[in-house]
Design an enzyme around this catalytic site. Sequence first.
Site, PDB file in Angstrom:
ATOM      1  N   LYS A   1       3.752   5.699 -10.409  1.00 56.70           N
ATOM      2  CA  LYS A   1       2.344   5.315 -10.636  1.00 56.70           C
ATOM      3  C   LYS A   1       1.651   6.546 -11.180  1.00 56.70           C
ATOM      4  O   LYS A   1       1.610   7.596 -10.519  1.00 56.70           O
ATOM      5  CB  LYS A   1       1.734   4.857  -9.311  1.00 56.70           C
TER       6      LYS A   1
ATOM      7  N   LYS B   1       0.871  -1.184   0.000  1.00 54.56           N
ATOM      8  CA  LYS B   1       0.000   0.000   0.000  1.00 54.56           C
ATOM      9  C   LYS B   1       0.905   1.230   0.000  1.00 54.56           C
ATOM     10  O   LYS B   1       1.987   1.212   0.616  1.00 54.56           O
ATOM     11  CB  LYS B   1      -0.867   0.000   1.270  1.00 54.56           C
TER      12      LYS B   1
ATOM     13  N   CYS C   1      -2.449   9.891  -6.333  1.00 52.75           N
ATOM     14  CA  CYS C   1      -3.565   9.645  -5.414  1.00 52.75           C
ATOM     15  C   CYS C   1      -4.622  10.730  -5.616  1.00 52.75           C
ATOM     16  O   CYS C   1      -4.336  11.918  -5.485  1.00 52.75           O
ATOM     17  CB  CYS C   1      -3.112   9.653  -3.955  1.00 52.75           C
TER      18      CYS C   1
HETATM   19  O1  LIG Z   1      -7.410   6.816  -1.322  1.00 53.87           O
HETATM   20  C1  LIG Z   1      -6.356   6.139  -1.450  1.00 53.87           C
HETATM   21  O2  LIG Z   1      -5.660   5.708  -0.503  1.00 53.87           O
HETATM   22  C2  LIG Z   1      -5.939   5.897  -2.871  1.00 53.87           C
HETATM   23  N1  LIG Z   1      -6.921   5.497  -3.718  1.00 53.87           N
HETATM   24  C3  LIG Z   1      -6.686   5.335  -5.066  1.00 53.87           C
HETATM   25  O3  LIG Z   1      -7.585   4.960  -5.835  1.00 53.87           O
HETATM   26  N2  LIG Z   1      -5.426   5.556  -5.548  1.00 53.87           N
HETATM   27  C4  LIG Z   1      -4.420   5.943  -4.750  1.00 53.87           C
HETATM   28  O4  LIG Z   1      -3.292   6.136  -5.243  1.00 53.87           O
HETATM   29  C5  LIG Z   1      -4.673   6.113  -3.344  1.00 53.87           C
HETATM   30 CL1  LIG Z   1      -3.367   6.558  -2.312  1.00 53.87          CL
END
Ligand SMILES: O=C(O)c1[nH]c(=O)[nH]c(=O)c1Cl
Length: 309
Positions: free
Chosen positions: A161, A43, A127
């Site tokens: 990413k 994660k 994100c």
């Molecule tokens: O809300 C999130 O943790 C999240 N959720 C996503 O769909 N992509 C991300 O890179 C992240 Cl970091």
Amino acid sequence: MLQTKIANIKLANCIYNASGPACSSLEELQALGQSAAGAILSKSATLAPRAGNPAPRYVDTPWGSINSMGLPNKGHAYYLAAAKELASFQKPYIVSLSGMSLADNLKMIAEMQEEENIAAIELNLSCPNLPGKPQTAYDFEQTEKVLAAVFAQNNKPLGVKLPPYFDLLHFEQMAQILNQFPLSFVSCINSIGNGLVIDWEKEETLIRPKDGFGGLGGDYIKATALANVRQFYLLLRPEISVVAVGGIKSGQDAFEHILCGAKAVQIGTHLMKTGPSCFAQISAELTAIMQAKGYQSIEDFRGKLKTAA
Ligand SMILES: O=C(O)c1[nH]c(=O)[nH]c(=O)c1Cl
């Protein structure tokens, strides 16, 4: 049959997990280690642990998923320490980082350098769920600044990413920036940000954070993911591998992404829905397709998508 290389990292299986779903705790990472996944990806970590956004913040839907987790994670030191615990699975362990600032990212990257059981870093520039924070990779100047600072100090295999792009000029602008740096890979795509899914009977949003706006995954995003994989495969230097993520729930989906040029594929929403057995499922399906078509390795067809005649 399904082996691949990302830069100089060998994977016995080109299929592994996407950062986010089912990869936040050591137990979840160990379950990935025990599965048929070709690598273990954590994660996205921040410097300090985070609780993330209020629930409901992840919901599966018939066409995929919507999430606004808000970067809940156990803090970068946890994922650094996990490296030694995961070494026994003898598959690459990749740490995803998503610092709240460039300074945080540089500090975390510096601490990861010495750990030989971390095969690579996946720097999350996309994100979509931090209220008030734009996705870094939609700001081209900031992205260039971040990568210059990162590569001034980083010597580990490192990829980024990326969010989905939707404009051909944006692909070219981003590729022009990425090609300047010794990146090992790019992972395309993160969720499509700020979608909205509604429960029409209750007349309310499915998730709570940001009034229901969240990142979309699954079937919703496969066509966009294929397009991003294809564009970056065609525009980036061949030394930069493209890793595909977005809407992969079958061997056919994986085959299509490799046909677009992917060196490896990551599973997110489908892993969340079906668990780590999805890697054996998708591997078996992809192998069957390759055998039916007479391909011995993914290099026999990788990137060879033709345009309709
Ligand atoms: O809300 C999130 O943790 C999240 N959720 C996503 O769909 N992509 C991300 O890179 C992240 Cl970091």
